[in-house]
Enzyme design. Structure first.
Site, mmCIF file in Angstrom:
data_model
loop_
_atom_site.group_PDB
_atom_site.id
_atom_site.type_symbol
_atom_site.label_atom_id
_atom_site.label_comp_id
_atom_site.label_asym_id
_atom_site.label_seq_id
_atom_site.Cartn_x
_atom_site.Cartn_y
_atom_site.Cartn_z
ATOM 1 N N GLU A 61 57.154 34.879 39.539
ATOM 2 C CA GLU A 61 56.327 33.670 39.568
ATOM 3 C C GLU A 61 56.141 33.115 40.972
ATOM 4 O O GLU A 61 55.048 32.694 41.361
ATOM 5 C CB GLU A 61 56.927 32.579 38.665
ATOM 6 C CG GLU A 61 56.671 32.781 37.177
ATOM 7 C CD GLU A 61 57.534 33.871 36.572
ATOM 8 O OE1 GLU A 61 58.496 34.305 37.245
ATOM 9 O OE2 GLU A 61 57.249 34.300 35.450
ATOM 10 N N ASP A 86 56.629 25.989 31.488
ATOM 11 C CA ASP A 86 58.017 25.781 31.928
ATOM 12 C C ASP A 86 58.343 26.658 33.136
ATOM 13 O O ASP A 86 59.194 26.316 33.952
ATOM 14 C CB ASP A 86 58.988 26.144 30.798
ATOM 15 C CG ASP A 86 58.605 25.494 29.487
ATOM 16 O OD1 ASP A 86 59.352 24.644 29.020
ATOM 17 O OD2 ASP A 86 57.531 25.832 28.938
ATOM 18 N N HIS A 130 60.034 27.328 26.733
ATOM 19 C CA HIS A 130 58.617 27.694 26.580
ATOM 20 C C HIS A 130 57.770 26.580 25.977
ATOM 21 O O HIS A 130 56.706 26.846 25.438
ATOM 22 C CB HIS A 130 58.481 28.924 25.678
ATOM 23 C CG HIS A 130 58.984 30.202 26.275
ATOM 24 N ND1 HIS A 130 60.297 30.597 26.205
ATOM 25 C CD2 HIS A 130 58.345 31.182 26.968
ATOM 26 C CE1 HIS A 130 60.450 31.771 26.803
ATOM 27 N NE2 HIS A 130 59.279 32.150 27.282
#
Ligand SMILES: Cc1ncc(C[n+]2csc(CCOP(=O)(O)OP(=O)(O)O)c2C)c(N)n1
Ligand SMILES: [Mg+2]
Lengths: 324, 309
Positions: A61, A86, A130
């Site tokens: 990410e 998240d 999530h």
């Protein structure tokens, strides 16, 4: 007018912008050939634009957003997808310290035209990692724009504006909205940032709501109409910039305000909107401001627990009745 | 070891069945096909050793000795589950058996395992930590940061990469140019071995060496176990991105089938003994299912509890 889903509307915006501007490209985990995005927003785009422009990445990410920043400051317009809201926590340095600050920090020398798309929202039993709604984190970062579309029309129009702009945009989607249908014209249009939409007119109470909560608020408004309570529903559509003018005008008319947001109550979206109205229009209020938000907990897994923490029609009606 | 592997397989099949009956909220990531890894590694661990786990964690819990019924109850969102219904399938922990928890953030378990290893070192015990993660997770920055840190501090951590060829629909070869993730160990100056993850004895031996190394203060090892998941990534995934021949080839290498064949060779376990073991496991699983189904859901207000200690 034809109806398409929120997901299709987003895909159309991506497709049209990629056709219009060859510098627009997508990157993210499993967005391409083999999966089409965890929520299938990008499905089918790789067939038209190829793997270079619909780019699958490793599960990294921080590197996804970092790469998007680097690409954005060197002449392209990346649209990055983070699979779940998240997980933006993993890329926080790149979002909050790099993307958001580069323009300012370097004295305006360079623009950072990038979009980060990600789904927030609870309600599908996938628990604490999530499900959270974190819009407020990004609203707190100067240099970022934050879009919160609640309908297919807004989703398409706002995403186009985001891609064409000159600033990093944090684009919040909502898991429960993806399959929702709505009218979307076939002709070209965009939705400007910083312009709220009055989703329903009313005269007794103003509800300001975002994302999925707009629909809960609308259905509450419909129900209360039968009892003679007229509710106006205002959807800010972007949290940064925030259209204070439309919100305050509505409050001046109704004298009552309920703010509904799916994130946690403390220091959340609802806190900011309530504070703004208290600061700038307190003399027009006939009753205290009410906030309906999630309690300050992580999102629990078990359905009865999860349903308990998500704001719903019942909690909104309760808040409206307390002041109307 | 056969018993544990069989237990995991049947447990996962049961979870799949319950999911189809709409009894499991959310999603599930099944461990079926990868049993030899959790069992081969955990069979080298003591109860007070630690493990960290992933979204595909049921097998790790079982192998480390967590109770089937409380795992199942958690998966069904019940009050009697390990996390009182707050965690669910992707977030199970049992601190009584050193299971430090599963994280659903890919790659987030590695630094946590390093922290556990550091605490072991600081506290001066001789425990070790086994850290499970996927091929996909090995592309996270945390992989680099965590292994390097464990290496320089010679921490008692065994990094166990479960390379099941895919991270959701992404094939390993499309996101890394090295064939063996184990080769990355060179970058940190620690041993890295790639083993057949569908052979429980091979995994056991590799883990034995790594655990020995860790326990005697010589530092971490990276073990890559080559394996394959039998089902899709999660419940909804039909896994169409996997070529049919590839799936068939791996199904032939089913770790449980292979181990059973080995055990049935002369002088090892007799067929009747195996049958007895299997029978016991099935009963235990039925009990777990019954317990989980009959357990109550938590009260809604419990959602507000446990935010602070
Ligand atoms: C940080 C992070 N990014 C993305 C995801 C979404 N996601 C869940 S599992 C998964 C694939 C993980 O692959 P791998 O590590 O190989 O484990 P496997 O599922 O194959 O066991 C992805 C991308 C996530 N949960 N966390
Ligand atoms: Mg994998």
């Amino acid at each position: 007018m034809r109806k398409i889903t929120y997901k299709e509307a987003l895909r159309e915006a991506l497709r049209e912008e990629m056709r219009r501007d060859p510098t627009v490209f997508l990157l993210g985990e499993d967005i391409g050939r083999y999966w089409g995005g965890a929520f299938k927003v990008t499905k089918g785009l790789v067939e038209e634009f190829g793997d270079e422009r619909v780019r699958d990445t490793p599960i990294s990410e921080s590197a996804i957003i970092g790469a998007a920043v680097g690409a954005a400051i060197t002449g392209t317009r990346p649209v990055a997808e983070i699979m779940f809201g998240d997980l933006t926590a993993l890329a926080m340095d790149q979002i909050a310290n790099q993307a958001a600050k580069i323009h300012y920090m370097f004295g305006g020398q360079v623009k950072v035209p990038l979009v980060i798309r990600t789904p927030f929202g609870a309600g599908v039993n996938i628990a604490a990692h999530h499900s959270q709604s974190l819009e407020a984190w990004f609203m707190h970062v100067p240099g970022l724009y934050v879009a919160v579309p609640s309908t297919p029309y807004d989703a398409k129009g706002l995403l186009k504006t985001a891609i064409r702009g000159s600033n990093p945009v944090f684009f919040c989607e909502h898991k429960l909205l993806y399959p929702m249908e709505g009218a979307v014209p076939e002709d070209e249009y965009t939705v400007p940032f910083g312009v709220a939409d009055v989703k329903r007119k009313g005269s007794d109470v103003t509800i300001v709501a975002t994302l999925y909560m707009v629909h809960e608020a609308l259905s509450v408004a419909k129900g209360l109409e039968a009892e003679g309570i007229s509710v106006e529903v205002v959807d800010p559509r972007t949290l940064a910039p925030l259209d204070k003018h439309t919100i305050i005008s509505s409050v001046k008319k109704t004298g009552r305000l309920v703010v509904v947001s799916e994130d946690c109550k403390t220091a959340g979206v609802s806190a900011e909107i309530a504070a703004t109205v208290a600061e700038e229009a307190i003399d027009y209020l006939d009753a205290p401001i009410k906030r309906v938000a999630e309690p300050d907990t992580p999102i629990p897994f078990s359905p009865p627990l999860e349903q308990y923490v998500i704001p719903n029609e019942k909690s909104i009606i309760k808040a409206v009745r307390e002041i109307a | 070891m056969y018993k544990k592997m069989f237990e995991i397989r049947r447990f996962e099949e049961k979870v799949f069945e319950l999911y189809a009956q709409n009894l499991v909220p959310g999603t599930i990531h099944l461990y079926a096909g990868e049993e030899a890894i959790a069992v081969g590694v955990c069979s080298n661990l003591r109860k007070d050793d630690y493990i960290t786990s992933t979204h595909r964690g049921h097998g790790h819990c079982i192998a480390k000795g967590a109770e089937l019924k409380r795992i199942m109850a958690e998966i069904l969102g019940k009050k009697t589950g390990y996390c009182k219904g707050k965690g669910g399938s992707m977030h199970i922990a049992d601190f009584n058996v050193g299971m430090l928890g599963a994280t659903a953030v890919v790659g987030a378990g590695l630094p946590i395992a390093v922290g556990a290893g550091l605490s072991i070192k600081l506290r001066g015990t001789d425990n070790v930590v086994a850290c499970f993660f996927g091929d996909g997770a090995s592309n996270q920055g945390t992989f680099h940061e965590a292994i390097n840190m464990a290496a320089i501090w010679k921490l008692p951590v065994i990094f166990v990469c479960e390379n099941n060829v895919y991270a959701m629909g992404t094939r390993q070869s499309t996101v890394m140019l090295v064939e063996n993730i184990a080769d990355r160990a060179i970058a940190y100056g620690i041993p890295g071995v790639a083993v057949d993850g569908n052979n429980v004895l091979t995994v056991y031996e590799a883990a034995q060496k790594a655990v020995e190394r860790a326990r005697t203060g010589q530092g971490p090892t990276l073990i890559e176990c080559k394996t394959y998941r039998h089902k899709g990534h999660s419940r909804i995934d039909p896994a169409k991105y996997r070529p049919k021949e590839e799936v068939e080839e791996w199904l032939r290498k089913d770790p449980i089938k292979r181990f059973k064949e080995k055990l049935l060779q002369p002088n090892t376990l007799l067929e009747t003994e195996i049958r007895q073991i299997e029978k016991e496991v099935l009963t235990k699983i039925e009990e777990a299912v019954k317990f989980a189904i009959e357990s109550p859901h938590p009260f809604a207000e419990e959602a507000l509890e446990d935010v602070y200690a």
